[in-house]
Scaffold this motif. Structure first.
Motif, PDB file in Angstrom:
ATOM      1  N   ASP A  15       0.814  -1.212   0.000  1.00 53.90           N
ATOM      2  CA  ASP A  15       0.000   0.000   0.000  1.00 53.90           C
ATOM      3  C   ASP A  15       0.851   1.267   0.000  1.00 53.90           C
ATOM      4  N   VAL A  16       2.017   1.205   0.654  1.00 50.39           N
ATOM      5  CA  VAL A  16       2.881   2.381   0.758  1.00 50.39           C
ATOM      6  C   VAL A  16       4.295   1.983   0.354  1.00 50.39           C
ATOM      7  N   LEU A  17       4.906   2.784  -0.518  1.00 47.20           N
ATOM      8  CA  LEU A  17       6.286   2.564  -0.934  1.00 47.20           C
ATOM      9  C   LEU A  17       7.125   3.765  -0.510  1.00 47.20           C
ATOM     10  N   ILE A  18       8.221   3.515   0.167  1.00 48.09           N
ATOM     11  CA  ILE A  18       9.156   4.569   0.576  1.00 48.09           C
ATOM     12  C   ILE A  18      10.443   4.353  -0.203  1.00 48.09           C
ATOM     13  N   HIS A  19      10.803   5.305  -1.055  1.00 42.68           N
ATOM     14  CA  HIS A  19      11.981   5.190  -1.898  1.00 42.68           C
ATOM     15  C   HIS A  19      13.175   5.857  -1.207  1.00 42.68           C
ATOM     16  N   LEU A  20      14.247   5.101  -1.009  1.00 43.91           N
ATOM     17  CA  LEU A  20      15.459   5.605  -0.386  1.00 43.91           C
ATOM     18  C   LEU A  20      16.547   5.780  -1.443  1.00 43.91           C
ATOM     19  N   SER A  21      17.357   6.796  -1.278  1.00 38.48           N
ATOM     20  CA  SER A  21      18.444   7.058  -2.215  1.00 38.48           C
ATOM     21  C   SER A  21      19.573   6.063  -1.988  1.00 38.48           C
ATOM     22  N   ARG A  22      19.933   5.347  -3.030  1.00 41.06           N
ATOM     23  CA  ARG A  22      21.026   4.387  -2.904  1.00 41.06           C
ATOM     24  C   ARG A  22      22.352   5.093  -2.643  1.00 41.06           C
ATOM     25  N   GLU A  23      22.504   6.296  -3.185  1.00 38.87           N
ATOM     26  CA  GLU A  23      23.759   7.015  -3.012  1.00 38.87           C
ATOM     27  C   GLU A  23      24.006   7.393  -1.555  1.00 38.87           C
ATOM     28  N   LEU A  24      22.954   7.493  -0.770  1.00 37.88           N
ATOM     29  CA  LEU A  24      23.101   7.890   0.629  1.00 37.88           C
ATOM     30  C   LEU A  24      23.103   6.706   1.579  1.00 37.88           C
ATOM     31  N   GLY A  25      23.014   5.501   1.059  1.00 35.93           N
ATOM     32  CA  GLY A  25      23.014   4.319   1.911  1.00 35.93           C
ATOM     33  C   GLY A  25      24.391   4.057   2.494  1.00 35.93           C
ATOM     34  N   PRO A  26      24.475   3.350   3.608  1.00 31.91           N
ATOM     35  CA  PRO A  26      25.771   3.096   4.253  1.00 31.91           C
ATOM     36  C   PRO A  26      26.646   2.113   3.505  1.00 31.91           C
ATOM     37  N   SER A  27      26.050   1.246   2.697  1.00 28.49           N
ATOM     38  CA  SER A  27      26.834   0.244   1.974  1.00 28.49           C
ATOM     39  C   SER A  27      26.088  -0.122   0.714  1.00 28.49           C
ATOM     40  N   HIS A  28      26.714  -0.998  -0.092  1.00 27.02           N
ATOM     41  CA  HIS A  28      26.086  -1.448  -1.332  1.00 27.02           C
ATOM     42  C   HIS A  28      24.851  -2.273  -1.022  1.00 27.02           C
ATOM     43  N   SER A  29      23.908  -2.244  -1.961  1.00 25.50           N
ATOM     44  CA  SER A  29      22.702  -3.052  -1.812  1.00 25.50           C
ATOM     45  C   SER A  29      22.986  -4.480  -2.228  1.00 25.50           C
TER      46      SER A  29
ATOM     47  N   GLY B  48      20.605  -6.704  -3.074  1.00 24.24           N
ATOM     48  CA  GLY B  48      19.691  -7.189  -4.091  1.00 24.24           C
ATOM     49  C   GLY B  48      19.747  -6.442  -5.385  1.00 24.24           C
ATOM     50  N   GLY B  49      20.288  -5.227  -5.412  1.00 24.08           N
ATOM     51  CA  GLY B  49      20.263  -4.418  -6.610  1.00 24.08           C
ATOM     52  C   GLY B  49      21.285  -4.871  -7.626  1.00 24.08           C
ATOM     53  N   THR B  50      20.980  -4.641  -8.897  1.00 23.93           N
ATOM     54  CA  THR B  50      21.922  -4.886  -9.965  1.00 23.93           C
ATOM     55  C   THR B  50      22.329  -3.557 -10.555  1.00 23.93           C
ATOM     56  N   LYS B  51      23.319  -3.608 -11.454  1.00 22.23           N
ATOM     57  CA  LYS B  51      23.918  -2.375 -11.928  1.00 22.23           C
ATOM     58  C   LYS B  51      22.907  -1.477 -12.624  1.00 22.23           C
ATOM     59  N   GLY B  52      22.033  -2.049 -13.388  1.00 16.22           N
ATOM     60  CA  GLY B  52      21.082  -1.238 -14.114  1.00 16.22           C
ATOM     61  C   GLY B  52      19.717  -1.151 -13.471  1.00 16.22           C
ATOM     62  N   ASP B  53      19.609  -1.615 -12.254  1.00 20.88           N
ATOM     63  CA  ASP B  53      18.311  -1.662 -11.581  1.00 20.88           C
ATOM     64  C   ASP B  53      18.054  -0.352 -10.847  1.00 20.88           C
ATOM     65  N   LYS B  54      17.731   0.688 -11.593  1.00 19.83           N
ATOM     66  CA  LYS B  54      17.462   1.982 -10.974  1.00 19.83           C
ATOM     67  C   LYS B  54      15.967   2.202 -10.798  1.00 19.83           C
ATOM     68  N   LYS B  55      15.191   1.475 -11.576  1.00 21.91           N
ATOM     69  CA  LYS B  55      13.741   1.566 -11.432  1.00 21.91           C
ATOM     70  C   LYS B  55      13.190   0.161 -11.356  1.00 21.91           C
ATOM     71  N   ARG B  56      12.443  -0.105 -10.349  1.00 24.09           N
ATOM     72  CA  ARG B  56      11.833  -1.425 -10.209  1.00 24.09           C
ATOM     73  C   ARG B  56      10.451  -1.401 -10.839  1.00 24.09           C
ATOM     74  N   LYS B  57      10.134  -2.506 -11.504  1.00 24.12           N
ATOM     75  CA  LYS B  57       8.797  -2.611 -12.073  1.00 24.12           C
ATOM     76  C   LYS B  57       7.781  -2.738 -10.946  1.00 24.12           C
ATOM     77  N   ARG B  58       6.649  -2.135 -11.141  1.00 20.46           N
ATOM     78  CA  ARG B  58       5.622  -2.201 -10.110  1.00 20.46           C
ATOM     79  C   ARG B  58       4.962  -3.572 -10.075  1.00 20.46           C
ATOM     80  N   ALA B  59       5.037  -4.296 -11.175  1.00 24.05           N
ATOM     81  CA  ALA B  59       4.420  -5.623 -11.201  1.00 24.05           C
ATOM     82  C   ALA B  59       5.136  -6.467 -12.229  1.00 24.05           C
ATOM     83  N   GLY B  60       4.912  -7.782 -12.137  1.00 21.66           N
ATOM     84  CA  GLY B  60       5.409  -8.685 -13.156  1.00 21.66           C
ATOM     85  C   GLY B  60       6.854  -9.095 -13.003  1.00 21.66           C
ATOM     86  N   GLY B  61       7.440  -8.927 -11.843  1.00 16.69           N
ATOM     87  CA  GLY B  61       8.809  -9.353 -11.623  1.00 16.69           C
ATOM     88  C   GLY B  61       8.892 -10.861 -11.546  1.00 16.69           C
ATOM     89  N   ALA B  62      10.068 -11.355 -11.164  1.00 14.45           N
ATOM     90  CA  ALA B  62      10.282 -12.796 -11.143  1.00 14.45           C
ATOM     91  C   ALA B  62       9.377 -13.495 -10.157  1.00 14.45           C
TER      92      ALA B  62
END
Length: 586
Positions: free
Chosen positions: A552-566, A568-582
């Protein structure tokens, strides 16, 4: 018709089956006769080769398959243990677009990433060998003097360390283009290869540009240097008898791969710091110290802990005065900065282990289990070249679908280890893509409610030990709580009291299995596309994207301000699909 590749596959499977019967006896029955094995699970590399041209005569498909298989077998030599060209039925009428040729390969994991292939010697008694080698490889063939002073024909495949899994597809693409080129216009009877797709790369690409092997060697080197300094400390009243590693970074399974950090004294140029994202926090490498025996240890638990803290303070002063190493002590551990890495030292005392026969992650007994876990899985890093890459891919998949809080990293490593050790009817995976598919298949195929999963890399458990594991499992299932939903048994933790004792819960495990089943289907479609399918090929990035339409609620955090690498993220994963993922909608 039965092709040469089919007979080779039959012999390969027969050898594995005989070995399974010798080592496991009746226990191998289920794996041999009751477990279906689709092609993507059996093979490490699958090539989809599109052909064009031909007059559509009877037997032409067989000739095309034989020609493709012969060229690839000659190009790969010992890199391929088995090459199976999938049979295509002959058409009743000539097809305008012939179906693609599927080449399925069982790979030698050590030879697959070799960059130099050694051909015949320049002074060979048969000059025709050199001439044939140059004819086959063309401009790629060159004379090269090797370290043993021999002068030989050779081919060189210069590839960055993070892309060496693509050497075999690169060789196939070059050899097919040279010997089976697309037909020229006006030649109606000629045929050739138009395009080629490879099944590897989807999982391997998640490491980015990191040279994981080199970074692992650097971590191991720093660990050995610190261990030597600790054992030779002169100021410590009790000698450090052992310094045992308990970190995934030392077995190549850390996500992201651990690199030297400027905050820990690593010499990193400013241009390098500007070109890549550097984590703001240092991930410590866990190390467990054992001191020499003494009868002067106190009896009370609180006094023991205070004595450990006192020893940590003494070790900190000794490292600073004798070796100039900066360290920060706390009540429970000592953080030491060495060669760009942060090491977290803890002291283990045997009495704690005696008083905690069933260690739990929240208790001090986790130290002994963590060390035993590393000792049992560290050999797999060298025994199976694809193991660490598969673990990193599996951890990224777990994190990308937000199961990290529910599935302990050590549990992921054990699950992946099981895919390399069993079933006996399959050879161990040779690359991360095949390994991740086996990991997902294990999650969905194992009957977690009926049987425990026993992971025994060092073959420490005998028949009676495994019988006790099954007895403990049955007792746990009959209890009011029902026992762990995922019962993972090892030699150091036979009753699954540590890594999966509380998590995942039955509800989370059910959701995890649904996501794994959907991702397994997606990865199989990536590795072996459906012939004559008009659907768009799936995007490999969706393996590591989770659907967000159920929130119901999505909170988007800046990856550049995170303490370490993510994770789950991949190099080109800057936008996640809202539906239809794996994962689909679960």
């Amino acid at each position: 018709r039965t092709s040469k590749g089919a007979w080779c596959e039959l012999g390969h499977d027969a050898r594995l089956s005989l070995e399974a019967l010798k080592t496991q006896g009746p226990d191998a029955f289920s794996a041999l006769f009751l477990t279906p094995l689709p092609a993507p699970l059996k093979f490490d590399l699958i090539l989809v080769v599109e052909v064009e041209g031909g007059d559509g005569e009877e037997g032409e498909y067989a000739a095309q398959e034989a020609a493709v298989g012969e060229v690839l077998a000659r190009a790969w030599t010992d890199r391929a243990r088995l090459i199976r060209v999938q049979h295509r039925p002959e058409p009743v009428v000539a097809a305008a677009t012939p179906p693609p040729i599927h080449v399925m390969v069982t790979v030698d994991a050590e030879a697959a990433t070799r960059q130099v292939d050694k051909g015949p010697a320049a002074d060979s008694s048969d000059p025709a060998e050199c001439e044939e080698f140059r004819r086959f490889w063309g401009e790629k063939a060159e004379l090269r003097r090797f370290r043993d002073a021999t002068l030989c024909e050779s081919t060189i495949w210069q590839t960055p360390p993070n892309l060496r899994h693509l050497i075999m597809p690169q060789m196939a693409r070059y050899a097919l283009a040279r010997h089976l080129p697309p037909p020229s216009e006006g030649d109606a009877s000629a045929w050739g290869v138009v395009t080629m797709q490879s099944s590897v790369g989807a999982v391997e690409a998640t490491d980015g540009e990191a040279d994981v092997a080199a970074e692992t060697r650097a971590v191991q080197s720093a660990t050995q240097a610190l261990s030597k300094k600790l054992r030779n400390l002169a100021q410590c009243p009790l000698t450090v008898t052992s310094a045992q590693v308990a970190s995934s970074a030392n077995r190549g399974c850390c996500v992201p791969p651990l690199a030297p950090h400027a905050l820990a004294g690593a010499a990193i140029e400013s241009t390098t710091l500007a070109s890549k994202r550097v984590p703001r926090c240092l991930d410590p490498i866990e190390m467990v110290l054992t001191l020499e025996g003494s009868g002067k240890w106190p009896e009370e638990e609180e006094a023991i802990e205070r004595t450990k803290t006192s020893f940590l303070l003494v070790i900190a002063r000794g490292l600073m005065s004798e070796h100039g190493l900066y360290s920060v002590a706390s009540a429970d551990w000592l953080d030491v900065l060495v060669d760009g890495y942060a090491f977290r030292l803890r002291i283990h005392y045997d009495r704690n282990q005696e008083e905690s026969p069933a260690p739990h992650p929240a208790s001090g007994g986790e130290l002994a289990l963590t060390v035993a876990h590393h000792a049992s899985l560290a050999p797999m890093y060298t025994q199976f070249p694809a193991y660490s890459a598969t673990v990193r891919g599996a951890k990224r998949w777990v994190a990308a679908h937000m199961f990290s809080p529910h599935l302990h990293p050590e549990a992921v490593e054990l699950l992946v280890a099981s895919t390399f050790l069993t079933p006996p009817t399959l050879a161990p995976p040779a690359n991360a893509s095949a390994g991740l598919l086996r990991f997902l298949h294990l999650l969905t195929d194992h009957p977690w409610a009926q049987f425990p999963l026993i992971v025994d890399p060092a073959q420490e458990l005998g028949f009676s030990d495994k019988a006790r594991v099954h007895h403990s499992f049955d007792a746990a299932r009959k209890s009011a709580a029902g026992g762990p939903a995922m019962f993972l048994s090892t030699a150091s933790d036979p009753c699954s009291t540590c890594w999966t004792h509380e998590n995942p819960s039955k509800m989370v495990l059910s959701r995890l299995l649904r996501y794994a089943r959907r991702s397994s289907e997606l990865l199989q479609n990536l590795m072996l596309p459906t012939p004559n399918s008009h659907d768009e090929p799936p995007d490999a990035a969706t393996l590591f994207e989770t659907p967000l339409d159920c929130y119901d609620v999505l909170i988007h955090l800046s990856r550049e301000l995170g303490p370490s690498h993510s994770e789950g993220g991949t190099k080109g994963d800057k936008k996640r699909k809202r539906a239809g993922g794996a994962g689909g909608r679960a």
